[in-house]
Design an enzyme around this catalytic site. Structure first.
Site, mmCIF file in Angstrom:
data_model
loop_
_atom_site.group_PDB
_atom_site.id
_atom_site.type_symbol
_atom_site.label_atom_id
_atom_site.label_comp_id
_atom_site.label_asym_id
_atom_site.label_seq_id
_atom_site.Cartn_x
_atom_site.Cartn_y
_atom_site.Cartn_z
ATOM 1 N N ASP A 1 0.805 -1.230 0.000
ATOM 2 C CA ASP A 1 0.000 0.000 0.000
ATOM 3 C C ASP A 1 0.835 1.276 0.000
ATOM 4 O O ASP A 1 0.436 2.297 0.557
ATOM 5 C CB ASP A 1 -0.975 0.018 1.198
ATOM 6 C CG ASP A 1 -1.864 -1.197 1.217
ATOM 7 O OD1 ASP A 1 -2.261 -1.644 0.133
ATOM 8 O OD2 ASP A 1 -2.148 -1.712 2.309
ATOM 9 N N LYS B 1 2.166 2.117 -5.129
ATOM 10 C CA LYS B 1 2.856 1.578 -6.312
ATOM 11 C C LYS B 1 2.070 1.852 -7.596
ATOM 12 O O LYS B 1 2.658 2.212 -8.604
ATOM 13 C CB LYS B 1 3.067 0.067 -6.158
ATOM 14 C CG LYS B 1 3.979 -0.307 -5.000
ATOM 15 C CD LYS B 1 4.081 -1.816 -4.824
ATOM 16 C CE LYS B 1 2.819 -2.467 -4.323
ATOM 17 N NZ LYS B 1 2.398 -2.122 -2.960
ATOM 18 N N GLY C 1 -4.193 -4.392 -4.341
ATOM 19 C CA GLY C 1 -5.197 -3.397 -4.715
ATOM 20 C C GLY C 1 -4.463 -2.130 -5.091
ATOM 21 O O GLY C 1 -4.082 -1.362 -4.222
ATOM 22 N N HIS C 2 -4.216 -1.947 -6.372
ATOM 23 C CA HIS C 2 -3.441 -0.780 -6.811
ATOM 24 C C HIS C 2 -4.398 0.307 -7.294
ATOM 25 O O HIS C 2 -5.167 0.109 -8.223
ATOM 26 C CB HIS C 2 -2.429 -1.187 -7.897
ATOM 27 C CG HIS C 2 -1.379 -2.118 -7.355
ATOM 28 N ND1 HIS C 2 -0.338 -2.610 -8.092
ATOM 29 C CD2 HIS C 2 -1.203 -2.609 -6.099
ATOM 30 C CE1 HIS C 2 0.417 -3.384 -7.317
ATOM 31 N NE2 HIS C 2 -0.099 -3.402 -6.112
ATOM 32 N N GLN D 1 2.296 -6.028 -3.215
ATOM 33 C CA GLN D 1 2.655 -6.113 -1.785
ATOM 34 C C GLN D 1 3.932 -5.289 -1.554
ATOM 35 O O GLN D 1 4.091 -4.255 -2.184
ATOM 36 C CB GLN D 1 2.838 -7.567 -1.325
ATOM 37 C CG GLN D 1 1.547 -8.366 -1.244
ATOM 38 C CD GLN D 1 1.027 -8.827 -2.577
ATOM 39 O OE1 GLN D 1 1.710 -9.497 -3.329
ATOM 40 N NE2 GLN D 1 -0.198 -8.496 -2.906
HETATM 41 P P1 IMO Z 1 -0.708 -4.123 -2.454
HETATM 42 O O1 IMO Z 1 -0.137 -4.689 -3.716
HETATM 43 C C1 IMO Z 1 -0.853 -4.530 1.903
HETATM 44 C C2 IMO Z 1 -0.965 -8.579 3.555
HETATM 45 C C3 IMO Z 1 -2.221 -9.047 4.239
HETATM 46 C C4 IMO Z 1 -1.617 -9.983 5.268
HETATM 47 C C5 IMO Z 1 -0.462 -10.632 4.514
HETATM 48 C C6 IMO Z 1 -0.791 -11.994 3.922
HETATM 49 O O2 IMO Z 1 -2.039 -3.473 -2.634
HETATM 50 O O3 IMO Z 1 0.254 -3.239 -1.755
HETATM 51 P P2 IMO Z 1 -2.218 -12.738 1.806
HETATM 52 O O4 IMO Z 1 -3.680 -12.528 1.487
HETATM 53 O O5 IMO Z 1 -1.308 -12.134 0.786
HETATM 54 O O6 IMO Z 1 -1.884 -14.155 2.113
HETATM 55 O O7 IMO Z 1 -1.996 -11.934 3.183
HETATM 56 O O8 IMO Z 1 -0.115 -9.724 3.470
HETATM 57 N N1 IMO Z 1 -1.155 -8.083 2.168
HETATM 58 C C7 IMO Z 1 -1.093 -6.790 1.817
HETATM 59 N N2 IMO Z 1 -0.910 -5.686 2.568
HETATM 60 N N3 IMO Z 1 -0.938 -4.406 0.576
HETATM 61 C C8 IMO Z 1 -1.083 -5.490 -0.208
HETATM 62 O O9 IMO Z 1 -1.034 -5.434 -1.553
HETATM 63 C C9 IMO Z 1 -1.210 -6.761 0.412
HETATM 64 N N4 IMO Z 1 -1.384 -8.023 -0.026
HETATM 65 C C10 IMO Z 1 -1.335 -8.816 1.050
HETATM 66 O O10 IMO Z 1 -2.906 -7.981 4.837
HETATM 67 O O11 IMO Z 1 -1.058 -9.247 6.334
HETATM 68 MG MG MG Z 2 -3.095 -1.979 -1.737
#
Ligand code: IMO
Ligand code: MG
Length: 430
Positions: free
Chosen positions: A13, A16, A40-41, A225
């Site tokens: 988050d 990106k 979630g971009h 992530q």
């Molecule tokens: P973007 O790309 C923030 C976190 C989840 C959890 C951990 C594992 O939008 O930055 P998962 O469902 O992947 O097995 O969850 O990773 N998590 C994220 N946190 N931004 C994301 O994606 C995330 N994708 C997974 O909250 O702590």
């Molecule tokens: Mg996100």
């Protein structure tokens, strides 16, 4: 034009999507290399907010090719909905500008069920996943029982494979997680239908990308992530299940490291985290709340409130090291305008000792306390700033201190969600 990896330098988050959208203007191809619908971009353009889960953030730029690499895990239903939403918003998405790897693994209904049921069962020890089946689908990939996008196009072998995998998964669902078993026919028919719907996008994307590189086209690798959620270098076990760092750009696309020229780390001007796990510079109470409200810090995939804290230079130095970050894009600096004092965590205190390196084991990290430096805030609206010279001196001092404390130059500073709210601090590095 160089080939560039854009990687989250914190816990996801970081903005990106916003930075990829900005740089996409200058490249030919944007490729996603790992993660799936857990990402979630968010991109704000022409007053519209678009949230992308699988599709690269370059899709909003005309004339660019968007590629979903082999390292991504695809949930066909969400993917197809995403395409429809983009088309309804007036964007071109078709077989010409979107390609999907036949090697990408597919999220199946049992992956989502297992993810959710396991989290329920773990209770207080849960990871806090997004519930999108991400852990279980990567688990199957490594265990060599996964279903790939290419399998959906071969009904006979898909049928045999699904039957075998489902038998095992149903045992796990019923005996271990006390859930209902899933029906073969229903899944088979649903996924064969998805195969029909997506087949026009499917190709060998590793060959496609390497051919384009040979033709001197430039590629942007879009990470999902963040470095601290990487399965190897993140705060294990509170991580996602893929290589969210820059290394994933190679394994997740089939493009070799000799073809990559720079790594841009995206970091928020403060820190957030969703889900469980250690977070040394987390702020509780009123200030944390104020940061969350000012920054609109609610998950774009799950809507969960994000945990908020000050900028953590210790974890950023670490991210820069393990990912080879060559420059930083600092986002959401405008959010800090609401604070008269701002803190930067420059070291941790562990059992009375000062440590400057991010610990490699969670048992140490979870007992680390932040050591802060306090900086004066600027308390001025930054939304009209177009040039570094027009930033209040306190904001410049904050940027300088972050560069010094992390040892990485800041290239881009973002001052808002819309495309034009950005300043470039260095001569264009591209
Ligand atoms: P973007 O790309 C923030 C976190 C989840 C959890 C951990 C594992 O939008 O930055 P998962 O469902 O992947 O097995 O969850 O990773 N998590 C994220 N946190 N931004 C994301 O994606 C995330 N994708 C997974 O909250 O702590
Ligand atoms: Mg996100």
């Amino acid at each position: 034009m160089p080939n560039i990896v854009v990687v989250g330098a914190q816990w996801g988050d970081e903005g990106k999507g916003r930075i990829v959208d900005l740089i996409a203007e200058k490249v030919d191809v944007v490729v996603r290399y790992q993660g799936g619908s857990n990402a979630g971009h968010t991109i704000v353009t022409n007053g519209q907010t678009i949230i992308l889960h699988h599709i690269p953030s370059g899709i909003l730029r005309e004339g660019k090719l968007s590629v979903i690499g082999n390292g991504v895990v695809i949930d066909p239903q969400i993917f197809l909905e995403e395409i429809e939403r983009l088309r309804a918003a007036g964007y071109k998405v078709d077989e010409e500008n979107l390609k999907l790897s036949d090697r990408a693994h597919v999220v199946m209904p049992y992956h989502k069920q297992v993810d959710i049921a396991r989290e329920e069962k773990m209770g207080r020890n849960r990871i806090g996943t997004t519930g999108r089946g991400i852990g279980p689908v990567y688990e199957d990939k490594v265990a060599r029982r996964g279903i790939k996008v290419g399998d959906l196009l071969h009904p006979e072998s898909f049928s045999a494979r699904l039957r075998a995998v489902l038998e095992e998964r149903n045992l796990y669902l019923t005996r271990v997680l006390q859930k209902e078993p899933l029906e073969f026919e229903k899944i088979f028919e649903e996924y064969i239908r998805y195969g029909e719907q997506i087949k026009g996008f499917v190709t060998d994307t590793s060959k496609l990308l390497n051919d384009l590189i040979d033709k001197r086209k430039s590629i942007l690798f879009e990470g999902a992530q963040g470095a601290l959620l990487d399965v190897d270098f993140g705060t294990y076990p509170y991580v996602t299940s893929s290589s969210a760092g820059s290394g994933g750009a190679c394994t997740g696309t089939g493009v070799g490291p000799t073809k990559i020229d720079m790594v841009l780390g995206v970091a928020k001007a403060y820190t957030t985290r969703v889900g469980e796990g250690p977070f040394p510079s987390e702020i509780s109470g009123e200030i944390g709340e104020k940061l969350r409200e000012s920054g609109g810090e609610y998950g774009s995939t799950t809507g969960r409130p994000r945990r908020c804290g000050w900028f953590d230079a210790v974890s950023l130095r670490y991210s820069a090291r393990v990912n080879g970050i060559t420059a930083i894009a600092l986002t959401k600096l405008d959010v800090l305008s609401k604070f008269n004092k701002i803190k930067i965590c420059t070291a941790y205190k562990y059992r009375g000792e000062i440590i400057k390196d991010f610990p490699s084991h969670i048992e140490i990290l979870k007992n680390c306390l932040p050591v802060y430096e306090e900086i004066d805030g600027w308390e001025k609206d930054l939304s009209d700033v177009k040039d570094i010279k027009d930033l209040p001196y306190q904001a410049r001092a904050y940027i300088d201190r972050i560069q010094e404390a992390t040892g990485v130059p800041i290239w881009i500073v973002s001052l808002g969600a819309s495309r034009e709210k950005v300043i470039f601090l260095k001569d264009n590095l591209l």
